[in-house]
Design an enzyme around this catalytic site. Structure first.
Site, short mmCIF file in Angstrom:
data_model
loop_
_atom_site.label_atom_id
_atom_site.label_comp_id
_atom_site.label_asym_id
_atom_site.label_seq_id
_atom_site.Cartn_x
_atom_site.Cartn_y
_atom_site.Cartn_z
N HIS A 31 1.89 -10.35 15.27
CA HIS A 31 3.09 -10.77 16.12
C HIS A 31 2.50 -12.10 16.59
O HIS A 31 3.16 -12.79 17.13
CB HIS A 31 3.17 -9.99 17.31
CG HIS A 31 4.40 -9.87 17.74
ND1 HIS A 31 5.30 -10.94 17.32
CD2 HIS A 31 5.15 -9.03 18.80
CE1 HIS A 31 6.66 -10.48 18.11
NE2 HIS A 31 6.33 -9.55 19.04
N THR B 248 0.85 -1.21 0.15
CA THR B 248 -0.01 0.13 0.05
C THR B 248 0.65 1.26 0.08
O THR B 248 2.14 1.25 0.79
CB THR B 248 -0.99 -0.04 1.17
OG1 THR B 248 -1.59 1.33 1.06
CG2 THR B 248 -0.10 0.09 2.58
#
Length: 561
Positions: free
Chosen positions: A534, A477
């Site tokens: 994560h 992006t």
């Protein structure tokens, strides 16, 4: 031989689609692969081509209706069958809609004074009842279950043409004009402006075709009477609601909706100066509002003309408010669209614990290579040489070296994807879409450049195929397109990572030569931010990925074709 046309599979995990517009009407001739109708889901808008050449003998599903995949939506009679002759006969005898009948009969009665009827757009679903036809709130996408009526464009008692804008709605995915599904008279408005209702809720009732026929007859009589009295400027109120698309002063026909023409009239806007992004160059409401927002009202009016004014066939309409920015100190309600976007962004953040790693990359080598090769590259390959294929190629290489960044966490297991399906976020006037370069790791630099440019262009013009906006495993992006240093993007679920591209700027940088001496030089620097889940990707994995990505770009030694 009849051939069924079915709702196509819109992509993995999508099981239905909405027909937003029929590009052909029953009786029309269609060629094989010629666009037949437009469909929409929350993933993609696309034109669906005809599977065979022949006559569109039947439309089974109306515009605005949402149906499951493989539902028969139309029947095409292949050329050479009996229905072909019947279709030709129908066309020779003239079109059957009230607007087309008005045009034909005005031609006959008024010696060719009628003007072309505006092109149709998508319609709301209908439900026949004894008192007329119920108009219901359309479903504008797979996951949309309600809509807000923001404005009624007609009032009770008004005559309406088929495909003439009837009301405006707002959902979490789109703001749209909803045209009338039939011609007739708006006999009842059941849901008022500002109300939010579920899809398929009855919002209005339209009287039958007899009412429209009466309007047509009155319209013809009015035109003839006016011409006989040598008053060519306007029709009487009996036909005021049958809006047509008159040529501009220079004779050029402008494709637009009645609402767009009202906006233009109220703001002194010459529509010939506005670039249309709709089907076949049709000027949409968004096109007109964007132009006015950028240049202001009455900044682009047509110069005075001595040409004879065209016959007007539209009744005076309420003024459309000019564009205004929110004023400090005011309170504006949260739109349904913003509310749903907020929910989904919060959900992504809730699902995946986001971690970010920002690296600054020296792009000087690539900047110089691009400046040197851009003209030759475009002439040879027919596509502009941008920075995106360099960035994509570096990301693909880093993903191949560190496949966990290209993986997904699903049902308690790590799914390592066999291919890199690279999503490229494309900003649109009406939102954001992520077309996907499938199996990007198999493409050469030139193929990658072509694929990215092609997908971005077709995303902006609603030409994407259904499966070209699903299935990505990693997304790029460009958050630095407006000059920002870098962005911290939200992961595109169910992916595990997303890379935001920052602004490219010249900066003073300390460089060290082969002998260890330091110096300050002006270099082209760009920041990149990797956002990752994560739960699956540790900081070390993210660091290794970014180090490889940086190494490929700073030490670029590949052929670009």
């Amino acid at each position: 031989m009849p051939t069924d046309v079915v709702m196509p599979q819109m992509g993995e995990s999508i099981f239905e689609g909405t027909i937003t517009k029929w590009l052909k009407k029953a009786g029309d001739t269609v060629e094989k692969d010629e666009p037949l109708f437009e469909i929409s889901t929350d993933k993609v808008d696309a034109e669906i081509p005809s599977p065979v050449a022949g006559i569109l003998s039947e439309i089974k599903i109306a515009e605005g209706a949402t149906v499951e995949v493989n539902t028969v939506v139309a029947v095409v009679m292949e050329q050479g069958t009996g229905n072909d002759e019947q279709g030709s006969g129908n066309r020779e005898r003239g079109a059957g809609t009230p607007a087309e009948a008005l045009e034909a009969r005005v031609h006959e009665a008024a010696d060719g004074s009628a003007m072309p009827v505006a092109a149709p757009s998508s319609s709301a679903p209908v439900r026949p009842v004894a008192s007329g036809t119920e108009v219901v709130m359309p479903q504008m996408g797979e996951s949309i279950f309600e809509g807000t009526i923001t404005k009624w464009l007609k009032k009770t008692g008004d005559a309406v043409e088929k495909d003439e804008p009837l009301f405006e709605i707002s959902t979490d995915k789109v703001d749209a004009e909803i045209p009338s599904p039939i011609a007739g008279v708006l006999t009842e408005i059941k849901i008022q402006e500002g109300a939010t209702v579920e899809v398929n809720t009855v919002v209005a009732v339209i009287g039958g075709i007899q009412s429209a026929a009466a309007v047509v007859d009155a319209g013809v009589a009015a035109v003839v009477a006016k011409q006989a009295a040598s008053i060519p400027s306007v029709m009487t109120d009996a036909a005021a609601s049958i809006e047509t698309e008159a040529p501009e002063n220079d004779g050029t026909k402008v494709r637009s909706s009645p609402l767009v023409r009202r906006i233009a009239k109220e703001n002194g806007l010459d529509l010939r100066r506005v670039a249309g992004t709709g089907s076949a160059g049709r000027i949409t409401k968004e096109d007109a509002l964007k132009y006015l927002n950028e240049r202001g009202p009455r900044s682009a009016a047509a110069p005075p003309s001595t040409a004879t004014p065209a016959v007007k066939t539209s009744a005076p309409a309420p003024a459309v408010p000019t564009i205004a920015s929110p004023l400090p100190g005011t309170v504006a309600p949260l739109s349904r669209m913003r509310a749903i976007i907020a929910e989904r962004m919060v959900e992504s953040k809730r699902i995946a614990p986001h971690v970010y790693s920002v690296y600054k990359v020296d792009m000087t080598r690539i900047v110089r290579l691009r400046e040197r090769e851009r003209s030759r590259f475009e002439q040879k390959h027919g596509v502009k040489l941008t920075f995106m294929p360099f960035i994509a190629a570096a990301a693909i290489e880093a993903l191949r070296r560190h496949p966990v960044v290209n993986a997904s966490l699903k049902d308690g297991s790590i799914h390592y994807h066999a291919n890199v399906h690279l999503g490229i976020a494309v900003a649109l006037e009406w939102g954001l879409i992520v077309p996907v370069v499938k199996q990007a790791e198999t493409l050469s630099f030139v193929e990658l450049a072509r694929a990215m440019a092609d997908l971005a262009e077709r995303a902006r013009t609603k030409k994407l195929k259904p499966d070209e906006a699903t299935g990505s495993t990693f997304t790029l992006t460009n958050s630095g397109v407006f000059g920002g240093e870098f962005g911290t993007p939200i992961i595109n679920q169910p992916e595990s990572a997303i890379l935001a591209i920052g602004g490219l700027k010249k900066e003073p940088v300390v460089i060290t030569d082969a002998e260890g001496s330091d110096a300050i030089a002006i270099r082209a620097m760009q920041s990149y931010c990797l956002g990752f889940d994560h739960r699956l990707i540790d900081g070390a994995d993210g660091g290794k990925f970014m180090s490889m990505f940086k190494r490929v770009l700073e030490g670029w030694d590949r052929e670009i074709g």
